[in-house]
Design a protein around this motif. Structure first.
Motif, PDB file in Angstrom:
ATOM      1  N   GLY A 276       0.777  -1.233   0.000  1.00  0.00           N
ATOM      2  CA  GLY A 276       0.000   0.000   0.000  1.00  0.00           C
ATOM      3  C   GLY A 276       0.804   1.276   0.000  1.00  0.00           C
ATOM      4  N   PHE A 277       2.105   1.182  -0.030  1.00  0.00           N
ATOM      5  CA  PHE A 277       2.968   2.359   0.018  1.00  0.00           C
ATOM      6  C   PHE A 277       2.915   3.131  -1.296  1.00  0.00           C
ATOM      7  CE2 PHE A 277       7.406   4.152  -0.155  1.00  0.00           C
ATOM      8  CZ  PHE A 277       7.291   4.997   0.937  1.00  0.00           C
ATOM      9  N   ILE A 278       2.865   2.413  -2.388  1.00  0.00           N
ATOM     10  CA  ILE A 278       2.740   2.980  -3.730  1.00  0.00           C
ATOM     11  C   ILE A 278       1.437   2.448  -4.320  1.00  0.00           C
ATOM     12  CG2 ILE A 278       3.737   2.979  -6.056  1.00  0.00           C
ATOM     13  CD1 ILE A 278       6.494   2.754  -4.697  1.00  0.00           C
ATOM     14  N   PRO A 279       0.606   3.302  -4.937  1.00  0.00           N
ATOM     15  CA  PRO A 279      -0.675   2.818  -5.466  1.00  0.00           C
ATOM     16  C   PRO A 279      -0.488   1.659  -6.447  1.00  0.00           C
ATOM     17  CG  PRO A 279      -0.565   5.210  -5.541  1.00  0.00           C
ATOM     18  CD  PRO A 279       0.800   4.743  -5.168  1.00  0.00           C
ATOM     19  N   ASN A 280      -1.491   0.799  -6.510  1.00  0.00           N
ATOM     20  CA  ASN A 280      -1.433  -0.338  -7.421  1.00  0.00           C
ATOM     21  C   ASN A 280      -1.356   0.089  -8.877  1.00  0.00           C
ATOM     22  OD1 ASN A 280      -1.531  -2.099  -5.278  1.00  0.00           O
ATOM     23  ND2 ASN A 280      -3.696  -2.636  -5.548  1.00  0.00           N
ATOM     24  N   THR A 281      -1.735   1.331  -9.154  1.00  0.00           N
ATOM     25  CA  THR A 281      -1.681   1.859 -10.521  1.00  0.00           C
ATOM     26  C   THR A 281      -0.300   2.367 -10.906  1.00  0.00           C
ATOM     27  OG1 THR A 281      -2.454   3.968  -9.633  1.00  0.00           O
ATOM     28  CG2 THR A 281      -4.120   2.493 -10.577  1.00  0.00           C
ATOM     29  N   SER A 282       0.664   2.284  -9.972  1.00  0.00           N
ATOM     30  CA  SER A 282       1.987   2.872 -10.215  1.00  0.00           C
ATOM     31  C   SER A 282       3.094   1.847 -10.008  1.00  0.00           C
ATOM     32  CB  SER A 282       2.211   4.073  -9.296  1.00  0.00           C
ATOM     33  OG  SER A 282       1.257   5.088  -9.535  1.00  0.00           O
ATOM     34  N   THR A 283       4.248   2.131 -10.605  1.00  0.00           N
ATOM     35  CA  THR A 283       5.411   1.254 -10.524  1.00  0.00           C
ATOM     36  C   THR A 283       6.654   2.065 -10.193  1.00  0.00           C
ATOM     37  OG1 THR A 283       5.893   1.505 -12.880  1.00  0.00           O
ATOM     38  CG2 THR A 283       4.415  -0.297 -12.260  1.00  0.00           C
ATOM     39  N   VAL A 284       7.737   1.366  -9.881  1.00  0.00           N
ATOM     40  CA  VAL A 284       9.036   2.013  -9.672  1.00  0.00           C
ATOM     41  C   VAL A 284       9.893   1.768 -10.901  1.00  0.00           C
ATOM     42  CG1 VAL A 284      11.182   1.968  -8.343  1.00  0.00           C
ATOM     43  CG2 VAL A 284       8.980   1.936  -7.161  1.00  0.00           C
ATOM     44  N   GLN A 285      10.383   2.837 -11.497  1.00  0.00           N
ATOM     45  CA  GLN A 285      11.164   2.769 -12.726  1.00  0.00           C
ATOM     46  C   GLN A 285      12.668   2.867 -12.506  1.00  0.00           C
ATOM     47  OE1 GLN A 285       9.709   2.463 -16.049  1.00  0.00           O
ATOM     48  NE2 GLN A 285       8.169   1.737 -14.604  1.00  0.00           N
ATOM     49  N   ASP A 286      13.094   3.540 -11.425  1.00  0.00           N
ATOM     50  CA  ASP A 286      14.515   3.744 -11.190  1.00  0.00           C
ATOM     51  C   ASP A 286      14.738   3.918  -9.698  1.00  0.00           C
ATOM     52  OD1 ASP A 286      17.208   4.055 -11.739  1.00  0.00           O
ATOM     53  OD2 ASP A 286      17.060   6.175 -12.246  1.00  0.00           O
ATOM     54  N   LEU A 287      15.956   3.619  -9.272  1.00  0.00           N
ATOM     55  CA  LEU A 287      16.380   3.795  -7.885  1.00  0.00           C
ATOM     56  C   LEU A 287      17.773   4.393  -7.863  1.00  0.00           C
ATOM     57  CD1 LEU A 287      15.351   0.253  -6.626  1.00  0.00           C
ATOM     58  CD2 LEU A 287      14.277   2.379  -5.847  1.00  0.00           C
ATOM     59  N   THR A 288      18.044   5.210  -6.885  1.00  0.00           N
ATOM     60  CA  THR A 288      19.400   5.669  -6.640  1.00  0.00           C
ATOM     61  C   THR A 288      19.532   5.949  -5.144  1.00  0.00           C
ATOM     62  OG1 THR A 288      21.149   7.131  -7.447  1.00  0.00           O
ATOM     63  CG2 THR A 288      19.034   8.159  -6.947  1.00  0.00           C
ATOM     64  N   SER A 289      20.751   6.190  -4.676  1.00  0.00           N
ATOM     65  CA  SER A 289      20.951   6.401  -3.244  1.00  0.00           C
ATOM     66  C   SER A 289      22.125   7.323  -2.998  1.00  0.00           C
ATOM     67  CB  SER A 289      21.191   5.061  -2.534  1.00  0.00           C
ATOM     68  OG  SER A 289      22.369   4.444  -3.013  1.00  0.00           O
ATOM     69  N   ASP A 290      22.163   7.870  -1.776  1.00  0.00           N
ATOM     70  CA  ASP A 290      23.335   8.579  -1.279  1.00  0.00           C
ATOM     71  C   ASP A 290      23.669   7.987   0.082  1.00  0.00           C
ATOM     72  OD1 ASP A 290      21.445   9.686   0.464  1.00  0.00           O
ATOM     73  OD2 ASP A 290      21.356  11.604  -0.586  1.00  0.00           O
ATOM     74  N   ALA A 291      24.399   8.690   0.908  1.00  0.00           N
ATOM     75  CA  ALA A 291      24.830   8.127   2.181  1.00  0.00           C
ATOM     76  C   ALA A 291      23.690   7.980   3.183  1.00  0.00           C
ATOM     77  CB  ALA A 291      25.933   8.990   2.794  1.00  0.00           C
ATOM     78  N   LYS A 292      22.595   8.740   3.005  1.00  0.00           N
ATOM     79  CA  LYS A 292      21.521   8.743   3.995  1.00  0.00           C
ATOM     80  C   LYS A 292      20.228   8.103   3.526  1.00  0.00           C
ATOM     81  CE  LYS A 292      21.129  13.110   4.606  1.00  0.00           C
ATOM     82  NZ  LYS A 292      20.620  14.406   5.166  1.00  0.00           N
ATOM     83  N   GLN A 293      19.956   8.179   2.225  1.00  0.00           N
ATOM     84  CA  GLN A 293      18.623   7.832   1.724  1.00  0.00           C
ATOM     85  C   GLN A 293      18.725   7.106   0.390  1.00  0.00           C
ATOM     86  OE1 GLN A 293      16.436  11.830   3.540  1.00  0.00           O
ATOM     87  NE2 GLN A 293      17.037  11.804   1.421  1.00  0.00           N
ATOM     88  N   PHE A 294      17.661   6.360   0.072  1.00  0.00           N
ATOM     89  CA  PHE A 294      17.503   5.956  -1.318  1.00  0.00           C
ATOM     90  C   PHE A 294      16.252   6.629  -1.866  1.00  0.00           C
ATOM     91  CE2 PHE A 294      15.102   2.294   0.546  1.00  0.00           C
ATOM     92  CZ  PHE A 294      13.961   2.287  -0.256  1.00  0.00           C
ATOM     93  N   TYR A 295      16.177   6.711  -3.198  1.00  0.00           N
ATOM     94  CA  TYR A 295      15.143   7.486  -3.867  1.00  0.00           C
ATOM     95  C   TYR A 295      14.501   6.640  -4.952  1.00  0.00           C
ATOM     96  CZ  TYR A 295      18.033  11.005  -1.604  1.00  0.00           C
ATOM     97  OH  TYR A 295      18.751  11.701  -0.679  1.00  0.00           O
ATOM     98  N   THR A 296      13.190   6.813  -5.121  1.00  0.00           N
ATOM     99  CA  THR A 296      12.462   6.052  -6.128  1.00  0.00           C
ATOM    100  C   THR A 296      11.928   6.975  -7.207  1.00  0.00           C
ATOM    101  OG1 THR A 296      10.235   6.202  -5.165  1.00  0.00           O
ATOM    102  CG2 THR A 296      11.719   4.521  -4.254  1.00  0.00           C
TER     103      THR A 296
END
Length: 748
Positions: free
Chosen positions: A265-285
């Motif tokens: 339920g974190f991301i709607p069922n109508t949506s997907t993750v296309q890319d990921l990247t990160s730094d020292a503190k966080q990752f990003y979608t």
């Protein structure tokens, strides 16, 4: 460095109308404004695109080495020099090319990724930590004639495929991430090395299948190893990982693949993750959706708790991410960021930046077009250093960059900043006696928000006034400086420049004003009665409608209406403006909340038989609004209707027609006393029951906007005729005030 480069052909989506919430206009005396600098921190990459070779197709993947080589993979067959038209000066490059990051030119590394039948493509590229091996994934059966199965390893020193890395992957590889000893992959496959692996797998750098298992139920599109090497972040279309509900995003153990964090339920069922990247503190979608209720923006997730830090809610799918120097750069086709207080629904913007700590958009706006393919513009980003400079590369489907022809690839650097701000739009006003108000619309610069403005009077080389103001492309507040060093009857000219601290625009065209000895009667009354927006349309060839009142809510004039129309509606030196009834209109810079009480006032002159909206409140600026009311529109027969919405349209209308070619004064009010419509100083229609209107954040629009579903809808949404002296008030004007305004039409 982001080593995840998986991509896919994204889904299309319909534009979604939404609310707009923009920052208020700044005054020229904005306290505490910092001086303009060449780049507005924390942005450290300019928006000036550099000369770069091009492809003849789509770039889906990139990887950049520490020694300044950028590798690009995709679906293309040639590369050509910058400036060369498609089909000219081309060199073979079969789905792969390598470039010098500092020059943008090809290196000597040439590889050919082919398939015996069908279309070969390279969808993922990732370098080993030591830079000695480049791993490539996609849909291909050979590299330089050496047989492989959708994944290959390239020795970067010799630019040849490694014969000792052979592993069979049953379908397209879309994402790769590499550590010292492991290659993680995601894609469409269901087996690797003859063993079941659903959409994600891991092999050793020697091509042996690892027992690591993170089976998903749908396609994998992105993989990212966390900086500590203990976890792998997965992105894609899936709804489960290892049998546990976790849609589009999951964090698994890097050794065995056990689920460390699920995201039901974190991301709607109508949506997907296309890319990921990160730094020292966080990752990003990077997220993409289809249909209603989608999530297309970006999410920042804490690497310690794996919980959300922030998310933005821009609409227009995000395809690519990159972090540099505290800024998250993204490639998308964002068209509506109103839900997070940024720009409302309008033509797509393809490159954005935001702080890693805050989703607010930063002033960095280079742009591409949508291009070919789906099309959605950028698909991938990469970065590296060389020669003391840092370079950001962008690849994708685009065929233009910053409005110039450039296909598939472009690059930016951390300097020098060479782009000057736009020349300011300037207007002068002499409504009050013994002074001249110099008004201007803040300019736009693609990588600077704070700009410095210098005003030059009567051709002098030294400015008489200097100030700063903040602006972005959708929010360009009006600034004002009042010249009191004047005397009645004198004529003075003014020009203004805008500077980012390094680059300065040309001076604006000279505008002149003759100092008045007494106040002009009509505008003085409008201001005294509390107008919060007052456009007199006295500008020349400009996109700027200056606000004469204290509200400083300037208008944007769209599609070159007819300026300086005479005779104007009221006596004095003012002029009117003409709209063509099909494309031309004006909208307010400032987004406003729903007014509980209001008045709109304007003068019209027309002979149209197609009707059209004269003035109204709408949710959009560059497109027809999705929400729209608080408007006055003309019917085909010349009658006027005033409408507001409160769970449905509520209207009052005139019985007389006003398309007779004469100037007419139109005022519509709503408040606790209901709705009233006045024409030429007289009440023509009213209803005391209609005291409420629709709640949304919107913009005042003049000359055209949506009229769908409204009663007696005219042929045209846009008004053909002249308009003058437009004012909006935060109160319902009284009948006496309306009559007094009309009576002053012939008073200078």
């Amino acid at each position: 460095m982001n080593r995840t480069t998986g991509r896919r052909r994204g889904r299309t989506r319909a534009a979604t109308a939404a609310l707009g919430l923009l920052a208020g206009a700044l005054s020229a005396a904005a306290a505490g404004s910092p001086p303009a600098a060449a780049l507005t921190a924390p942005v450290s990459i300019t928006a000036d695109d550099l000369s770069t070779w091009q492809t003849n197709g789509i770039v889906w993947s990139m990887a950049a080495s520490d020694d300044g080589v950028v590798y690009a993979g995709g679906t293309f067959s040639t590369v050509r020099p910058p400036g060369a038209a498609a089909g000219t000066s081309e060199q073979p490059a079969v789905n792969f090319a390598a470039f010098d990051t500092a020059t943008g030119a090809p290196t000597g590394c040439s590889l050919s990724f082919t398939l015996s039948s069908g279309t070969a493509t390279v969808r993922a590229l990732a370098l080993s930590p030591d830079g000695e091996t480049l791993y490539a994934g996609g849909q291909f059966g050979a590299v330089n004639g050496v047989g492989v199965s959708n994944i290959a390893a390239i020795d970067t020193a010799t630019c040849t495929p490694r014969q000792n890395f052979k592993v069979a992957v049953s379908a397209t590889v879309r994402a790769l991430a590499v550590t010292d000893d492991t290659v993680y992959l995601g894609g469409d496959f269901k087996s690797v090395a003859g063993q079941p692996r659903n959409f994600f797998a891991a092999v050793t750098t020697g091509a042996a299948l690892k027992p690591w298992t993170a089976n998903a139920d749908e396609v994998g599109r992105a993989v990212e190893v966390t900086p500590d090497g203990q976890h792998v972040v997965l992105g894609g279309d899936f709804f489960t990982v290892n049998g546990t509900s976790s849609h589009a995003l999951a964090v698994v153990d890097a050794t065995g693949g056990a689920l460390d964090k699920s995201y039901p339920g974190f991301i709607p069922n109508t949506s997907t993750v296309q890319d990921l990247t990160s730094d020292a503190k966080q990752f990003y979608t990077a997220n993409e959706g289809t249909g209603g209720g989608v999530f297309d923006g970006r999410i920042a997730v804490d690497l310690t708790t794996f919980n959300q830090v922030w998310r933005d809610t821009c609409l227009g799918a995000t395809q690519a991410l990159l972090v540099h120097d505290g800024v998250l750069y993204s490639g998308s086709h964002a068209h509506d960021c109103a839900s997070m207080g940024e720009f409302p629904d309008q033509p797509r913007k393809h490159l954005l930046a935001q702080s890693v700590d805050d989703p607010k958009l930063l002033p960095w706006f280079p742009d591409t077009n949508d291009g070919i393919g789906e099309p959605v513009g950028p698909r991938v980003m990469a970065q590296t250093d060389k020669g003391g400079r840092h370079y950001l590369w962008v690849g994708g489907e685009f065929t233009t960059v910053n409005s110039k022809a450039q296909q598939g690839l472009t690059r930016f650097a951390d300097g020098p900043d060479t782009g000057a701000p736009w020349v300011p739009n300037v207007s002068v006003s002499t409504v009050a006696p013994n002074k001249v108000d110099v008004n201007w619309q803040t300019s736009f610069d693609t990588d600077d928000g704070v700009l410095t403005y210098r005003i030059y009077k009567d051709g002098a080389a030294t400015p008489v006034h200097t100030t700063t103001g903040y602006s972005v492309f959708w929010d360009r507040p009006q600034l004002r400086w009042t010249d009191t060093d004047v005397a009645p009857g004198e004529t003075h000219t003014y020009r203004i420049t805008a500077s980012d601290g390094t680059n300065t625009s040309a001076k604006s065209p000279a505008v002149s004003a003759t100092v008045a000895a007494k106040a002009e009667s009509y505008p003085a009354k409008v201001v005294a009665d509390g107008a919060s927006l007052y456009w007199r349309y006295d500008e020349g060839t400009s996109t700027f409608a200056a606000d004469t009142g204290p509200g400083l809510d300037n208008g944007f004039l769209r599609n070159s209406p007819s300026y300086r129309q005479t005779p104007a509606a009221v006596a004095g030196p003012s002029t009117a403006i003409g709209f063509n009834g099909s494309t031309q209109y004006a909208y307010s810079n400032r987004g406003r909340p729903q007014p509980t009480a209001f008045s709109v006032e304007t003068w019209i002159k027309t002979t149209t038989t197609r009707g059209g909206k004269i003035i109204g409140f709408g949710s959009n600026t560059m497109e027809l609004s999705g929400k729209y009311d608080k408007h006055v529109y003309m019917l085909n027969n010349g009658r006027l209707t005033f409408g507001t919405s409160n769970g449905g349209g509520q209207t009052v209308s005139t019985t007389g027609a006003y398309n007779d070619g004469a100037w007419h004064h139109v005022v519509a009010t709503q408040g606790s006393g209901g709705m009233a419509l006045y024409v030429d100083g007289q009440l023509r229609a009213s209803n005391s029951r209609y005291t409420k209107n629709q709640s949304y954040t919107g913009y005042w629009r003049v000359g055209g906007d949506n009229l769908a579903t409204w009663p007696n809808r005219p042929t045209s949404n846009f008004f053909a005729g002249q308009i003058d002296e437009t004012a909006v008030y935060p109160t319902a004007l009284t009948a006496a005030q309306v009559s007094a305004h009309y009576a002053l039409r012939n008073s200078a």
